[in-house]
Design a protein around this motif. Structure first.
Motif, PDB file in Angstrom:
ATOM      1  N   ASP A 181       0.850  -1.191   0.000  1.00  0.00           N
ATOM      2  CA  ASP A 181       0.000   0.000   0.000  1.00  0.00           C
ATOM      3  C   ASP A 181       0.887   1.243   0.000  1.00  0.00           C
ATOM      4  O   ASP A 181       2.102   1.144   0.166  1.00  0.00           O
ATOM      5  N   ASP A 182       0.275   2.405  -0.166  1.00  0.00           N
ATOM      6  CA  ASP A 182       1.036   3.659  -0.263  1.00  0.00           C
ATOM      7  C   ASP A 182       1.774   4.026   1.024  1.00  0.00           C
ATOM      8  O   ASP A 182       2.770   4.745   0.987  1.00  0.00           O
ATOM      9  N   ASP A 183       1.288   3.565   2.174  1.00  0.00           N
ATOM     10  CA  ASP A 183       1.910   3.917   3.457  1.00  0.00           C
ATOM     11  C   ASP A 183       2.784   2.809   4.029  1.00  0.00           C
ATOM     12  O   ASP A 183       3.346   2.962   5.120  1.00  0.00           O
ATOM     13  N   CYS A 184       2.870   1.683   3.356  1.00  0.00           N
ATOM     14  CA  CYS A 184       3.697   0.545   3.776  1.00  0.00           C
ATOM     15  C   CYS A 184       3.328   0.028   5.175  1.00  0.00           C
ATOM     16  O   CYS A 184       4.195  -0.337   5.958  1.00  0.00           O
ATOM     17  N   VAL A 185       2.027  -0.003   5.473  1.00  0.00           N
ATOM     18  CA  VAL A 185       1.593  -0.471   6.788  1.00  0.00           C
ATOM     19  C   VAL A 185       1.005  -1.876   6.750  1.00  0.00           C
ATOM     20  O   VAL A 185       0.870  -2.513   7.791  1.00  0.00           O
ATOM     21  N   TYR A 186       0.665  -2.370   5.574  1.00  0.00           N
ATOM     22  CA  TYR A 186       0.098  -3.719   5.469  1.00  0.00           C
ATOM     23  C   TYR A 186       1.196  -4.755   5.310  1.00  0.00           C
ATOM     24  O   TYR A 186       2.182  -4.532   4.612  1.00  0.00           O
ATOM     25  N   THR A 187       1.010  -5.882   5.947  1.00  0.00           N
ATOM     26  CA  THR A 187       1.992  -6.954   5.914  1.00  0.00           C
ATOM     27  C   THR A 187       2.041  -7.587   4.527  1.00  0.00           C
ATOM     28  O   THR A 187       1.012  -7.953   3.966  1.00  0.00           O
ATOM     29  N   ILE A 188       3.258  -7.725   4.006  1.00  0.00           N
ATOM     30  CA  ILE A 188       3.473  -8.374   2.719  1.00  0.00           C
ATOM     31  C   ILE A 188       3.600  -9.876   2.914  1.00  0.00           C
ATOM     32  O   ILE A 188       2.979 -10.661   2.211  1.00  0.00           O
ATOM     33  N   SER A 189       4.443 -10.249   3.880  1.00  0.00           N
ATOM     34  CA  SER A 189       4.709 -11.670   4.083  1.00  0.00           C
ATOM     35  C   SER A 189       5.189 -11.949   5.497  1.00  0.00           C
ATOM     36  O   SER A 189       5.443 -11.029   6.271  1.00  0.00           O
ATOM     37  N   LEU A 190       5.317 -13.231   5.789  1.00  0.00           N
ATOM     38  CA  LEU A 190       5.884 -13.691   7.043  1.00  0.00           C
ATOM     39  C   LEU A 190       7.162 -14.437   6.691  1.00  0.00           C
ATOM     40  O   LEU A 190       7.158 -15.305   5.815  1.00  0.00           O
ATOM     41  N   ALA A 191       8.255 -14.076   7.342  1.00  0.00           N
ATOM     42  CA  ALA A 191       9.557 -14.688   7.060  1.00  0.00           C
ATOM     43  C   ALA A 191      10.120 -15.307   8.330  1.00  0.00           C
ATOM     44  O   ALA A 191       9.792 -14.884   9.441  1.00  0.00           O
ATOM     45  N   ARG A 192      10.984 -16.304   8.160  1.00  0.00           N
ATOM     46  CA  ARG A 192      11.664 -16.943   9.287  1.00  0.00           C
ATOM     47  C   ARG A 192      13.162 -16.685   9.157  1.00  0.00           C
ATOM     48  O   ARG A 192      13.750 -16.861   8.089  1.00  0.00           O
ATOM     49  N   ALA A 193      13.778 -16.259  10.266  1.00  0.00           N
ATOM     50  CA  ALA A 193      15.220 -15.990  10.273  1.00  0.00           C
ATOM     51  C   ALA A 193      15.990 -17.303  10.199  1.00  0.00           C
ATOM     52  O   ALA A 193      15.744 -18.218  10.970  1.00  0.00           O
ATOM     53  N   GLU A 194      16.914 -17.388   9.268  1.00  0.00           N
ATOM     54  CA  GLU A 194      17.757 -18.568   9.099  1.00  0.00           C
ATOM     55  C   GLU A 194      19.069 -18.441   9.871  1.00  0.00           C
ATOM     56  O   GLU A 194      19.766 -19.414  10.082  1.00  0.00           O
ATOM     57  N   GLU A 195      19.399 -17.199  10.269  1.00  0.00           N
ATOM     58  CA  GLU A 195      20.627 -16.915  11.016  1.00  0.00           C
ATOM     59  C   GLU A 195      20.370 -15.762  11.981  1.00  0.00           C
ATOM     60  O   GLU A 195      19.428 -14.997  11.795  1.00  0.00           O
ATOM     61  N   ASP A 196      21.231 -15.632  12.983  1.00  0.00           N
ATOM     62  CA  ASP A 196      21.187 -14.472  13.873  1.00  0.00           C
ATOM     63  C   ASP A 196      21.704 -13.249  13.124  1.00  0.00           C
ATOM     64  O   ASP A 196      22.542 -13.368  12.221  1.00  0.00           O
ATOM     65  N   TYR A 197      21.210 -12.084  13.502  1.00  0.00           N
ATOM     66  CA  TYR A 197      21.679 -10.831  12.912  1.00  0.00           C
ATOM     67  C   TYR A 197      21.696  -9.764  14.001  1.00  0.00           C
ATOM     68  O   TYR A 197      20.689  -9.535  14.678  1.00  0.00           O
ATOM     69  N   ASN A 198      22.842  -9.123  14.191  1.00  0.00           N
ATOM     70  CA  ASN A 198      22.981  -8.037  15.156  1.00  0.00           C
ATOM     71  C   ASN A 198      22.945  -6.713  14.417  1.00  0.00           C
ATOM     72  O   ASN A 198      23.782  -6.455  13.544  1.00  0.00           O
ATOM     73  N   ALA A 199      21.993  -5.880  14.777  1.00  0.00           N
ATOM     74  CA  ALA A 199      21.781  -4.598  14.109  1.00  0.00           C
ATOM     75  C   ALA A 199      22.986  -3.681  14.260  1.00  0.00           C
ATOM     76  O   ALA A 199      23.458  -3.465  15.374  1.00  0.00           O
ATOM     77  N   PRO A 200      23.498  -3.117  13.149  1.00  0.00           N
ATOM     78  CA  PRO A 200      24.643  -2.218  13.222  1.00  0.00           C
ATOM     79  C   PRO A 200      24.286  -0.805  13.694  1.00  0.00           C
ATOM     80  O   PRO A 200      25.138  -0.084  14.183  1.00  0.00           O
TER      81      PRO A 200
END
Length: 125
Positions: A37-56
């Protein structure tokens, strides 16, 4: 002597005020993103993390292997940049992170379910 002290105090005060006035500016990750949608508030998909990720930095979210993530937008890949998606962590055991939206590398997740197509191109801010 007192003039020297006043000069030092003045320089310290000016030095402390400068970071407040200038702020920290970060480079954009992309100029466009794909959303449902124009405001990017609706969910597109559900994903599962395959690895850990630490936010930079504060634009990204930490993810742990096995976590489910709601995906809200997908950045349009530009030259020399990685492909990032925006989403939030899903699940009761990750309650402290729920509702926090941030970017993560799409290469570290697998889409489990697509709710709707991301066919709206929206400029990033």
């Amino acid at each position: 002597m007192t003039q020297r002290v006043y000069s030092v105090v003045l320089l310290l005060c000016l030095g402390l005020m400068c970071p407040l006035a200038t702020g920290i500016f970060m480079d954009k990750l992309a100029s466009k993103k794909l959303c449902a949608d124009d405001d990017c508030v609706y969910t597109i998909s559900l994903a599962r993390a395959e690895e850990d990720y630490n936010a930079p930095d504060c634009r990204f979210i930490n993810i742990k292997k096995g976590q489910l993530i709601y995906v809200y937008s997908k950045l349009v890949k530009e030259k020399d940049s990685g492909e990032f998606w925006a989403g939030s962590v899903y699940g009761e055991q990750y309650e402290d992170h729920m509702g926090t939206v941030g970017y993560f590398p799409s290469s570290l997740v697998s889409e489990q379910h697509v709710y709707q197509e991301a066919n709206k191109t929206v400029p990033t801010t």
